[in-house]
Design a protein around this motif. Structure first.
Motif, PDB file in Angstrom:
ATOM      1  N   VAL A 325       0.977  -1.139  -0.130  1.00 15.86           N
ATOM      2  CA  VAL A 325       0.131  -0.114  -0.041  1.00 15.86           C
ATOM      3  C   VAL A 325       0.958   1.140  -0.017  1.00 15.86           C
ATOM      4  O   VAL A 325       1.718   1.443   1.119  1.00 15.86           O
ATOM      5  CB  VAL A 325      -1.056  -0.009   1.176  1.00 15.86           C
ATOM      6  N   ARG A 333      -3.641   7.141   0.754  1.00 11.16           N
ATOM      7  CA  ARG A 333      -3.416   6.157  -0.352  1.00 11.16           C
ATOM      8  C   ARG A 333      -2.715   7.080  -1.327  1.00 11.16           C
ATOM      9  O   ARG A 333      -3.429   8.217  -1.561  1.00 11.16           O
ATOM     10  CB  ARG A 333      -4.345   5.402  -0.742  1.00 11.16           C
ATOM     11  N   HIS A 419      -7.938  -0.837   3.210  1.00 12.82           N
ATOM     12  CA  HIS A 419      -7.470  -1.816   2.276  1.00 12.82           C
ATOM     13  C   HIS A 419      -7.829  -3.196   2.724  1.00 12.82           C
ATOM     14  O   HIS A 419      -8.203  -3.833   1.815  1.00 12.82           O
ATOM     15  CB  HIS A 419      -5.762  -1.513   2.278  1.00 12.82           C
TER      16      HIS A 419
END
Length: 533
Positions: A325, A333, A419
């Protein structure tokens, strides 16, 4: 005054664009002279040698890959944007198979061994791969993904393999090559370009030429990774030029092609047009100083997209890192991690101050280390190991690793949770499901991908803008969109297919496309006829 010679077509720069322009013109019957300040090759020779093409090329067919011109066009339309007209983009996409055939007919061999994993650059065992963002989220909805990065087969770096084959073909076509010759100005008669003014070492003593050639070669590589060394070596080459070069005038009966590269080596131009792009590795030689662009401007040519610079921040290989990530200092992000490395670099530079970290867990790290030997070439292996050991922090929890890296702990924890808990196919930034794996195995590691000067983990940068050209002929355009008579441009000296967005192979493909266009137009029967008094 110095010596004066004459030819039909004069090509300034002997990289891939210049070589293709010379070949197209010479094979149609033109008398061609090619000039290069150093030994030829330029950035093309230093590059990975990838040529982007699709629509059913010979290597694609041999590898069992199904691709269509419509799919190539749909994907590149999203990447290219307004860099070229829809008609030009369509012409390029439709001509992909013929372009590969044309190169192979002139001695470039392309392999058809398909890379079975996503990577920024294939190992020596593979020669066809996904070289852009075709399989990334958002793009696969536009067109069927297909591998379109074509790597030449041969010993040594692939850029060198590609250019060596083309240079051999250029010589076989009877083109006169004058290396160690620097173009200092254009010969003009009214508003028409009729040739070039040069300073050449071709009559200098052999020791002076050898010193110049050696200094230039070492400044290009390994000097590209050691900027201080490159500056010292280039100073040696410049001193030889000042002391030993003599004037030379070359008249062009049909026209001049500027194919002298971009301007990544000119700090002043970069500061003026792209001030955010600092801390990267200039991808090019010292000849990528904007000289071709300045020559075009001196004749009334105009420029566009000079602020567009491609910034490469690759996270693969190993392909396991695609499960990580990518976050900024707030723990948010950055983008879909499966995007091409230039898209990651662009996002970091323009939206996150050049700072970014890749979060992985222990399982991802173990798998990554196991896959390194089979997925990497030597420089990728060294960079991945440096990233895993020298630019990494590890801790038992998400919060602790964030604190060690100087990232907002709450932001990173929230991002990791979103995520890990997203439904299949519903990644928060659209990463495809095959690249998503929950990060739940401690300890956790943050890999520092921030853009800053580093010989061990460099961030290559390439300028994309240049002279505006007529897209049918390659003629340089003035401020009223009129062609400058007798002057054409190609490759990174000109605005082209990749002047908005770069994926591996698109720049070299554009060099072939635009170089051939200019050479064809200036060749007998190509449309570039003119009468001289």
């Amino acid at each position: 005054m110095g010596e004066e010679i004459e030819a039909d077509v004069v090509v300034v720069g002997f990289g891939v664009a210049g070589a293709c322009a010379a070949l197209e013109a010479a094979e149609a019957g033109a008398e061609v002279v090619v000039l290069d300040r150093f030994g030829g090759g330029g950035t093309s020779r230093l590059s990975g040698g990838i040529v982007y093409a699709g629509g059913g090329t010979r290597p694609q067919r041999a590898a069992g890959v199904t691709d269509s011109v419509e799919d190539v066009h749909a994907y590149l339309r999203a990447e290219v944007g307004d860099a070229v007209s829809p008609a030009t983009l369509r012409r390029f996409c439709a001509g992909g198979p013929e372009m590969i055939d044309w190169l192979e007919a002139r001695g470039v061999r392309f392999g058809d061994a398909l890379a079975p994993y996503k990577t920024s650059y294939p190992s020596r065992r593979h020669h066809l791969y996904y070289s852009g963002s075709e399989a990334a989220g958002g793009f696969r909805d536009l067109a069927r993904p297909a591998p379109r990065g074509h790597r030449p087969v041969g010993r040594g770096t692939s850029g060198k393999v590609l250019h060596t084959a083309l240079a051999r073909a250029v010589r076989a076509a009877g083109v006169r090559i004058l290396d160690q010759t620097r173009v200092t100005g254009l010969i003009r008669d009214g508003g028409e370009v009729r040739g070039v003014e040069c300073a050449t070492l071709r009559t200098a003593a052999r020791p002076a030429r050898a010193l110049h050639r050696t200094a230039a070669r070492l400044a290009a590589k390994p000097g590209i990774y050691l900027p201080a060394l490159a500056r010292r070596l280039h100073a040696v080459a410049e001193r030889v030029e000042r002391r030993r070069a003599v004037p030379l005038r070359i008249r062009a009966r049909r026209g001049v092609v500027l194919a002298a590269g971009g301007f990544i080596a000119d700090r002043e131009l970069l500061r003026h047009h792209a001030p955010r792009h600092r801390g990267g590795l200039p991808l090019g030689t010292r000849a990528d100083d904007g000289s071709g662009i300045r020559l075009g401007r001196s004749a009334g040519g105009t420029t566009a997209k000079l602020g567009n610079v491609s910034v490469w921040r690759f996270i693969t290989p190993p392909s396991e890192f695609l499960h990580g990530v990518l976050v900024d200092e707030h723990g948010k992000r950055v983008c879909d991690e499966s995007r091409y490395g230039a898209a990651l670099g662009d996002a970091l530079v323009h939206h996150h101050g050049g700072r970014g970290w890749l979060l992985i867990d222990a399982e991802t790290r173990r798998r990554a280390l196991r896959s390194l030997p089979r997925q990497t070439v030597w420089f990728q292996l060294l960079q991945a190991l440096h990233l895993l050991h020298r630019r990494a922090v590890t801790a038992p929890t998400i919060t602790e690793v964030a604190e060690l890296a100087g990232i907002d702990p709450a932001g990173l924890a929230a991002t990791a949770h979103a995520h890990d808990t997203a439904a299949p196919g519903a990644d928060p930034v659209g990463k495809p499901a095959e690249f998503v794996r929950p990060l739940r195995t401690p300890p956790y590691t943050l890999l520092d991908l921030s853009i800053r000067p580093s010989a061990a983990y460099p961030c290559p940068m390439l300028t994309l803008g240049g002279l505006r050209v007529d897209e049918d002929t390659g003629a340089v355009l003035d401020e009223r969109d009129r062609p400058v008579p007798g002057l054409h441009a190609a490759g990174r000296t000109a605005v082209g297919l990749c002047s908005n967005s770069y994926v591996s192979g698109l720049s070299l493909a554009d060099c072939v496309f635009s170089g051939r266009r200019a050479g064809h137009w200036l060749a007998p029967g190509g449309g570039g006829e003119r009468a001289h008094g």
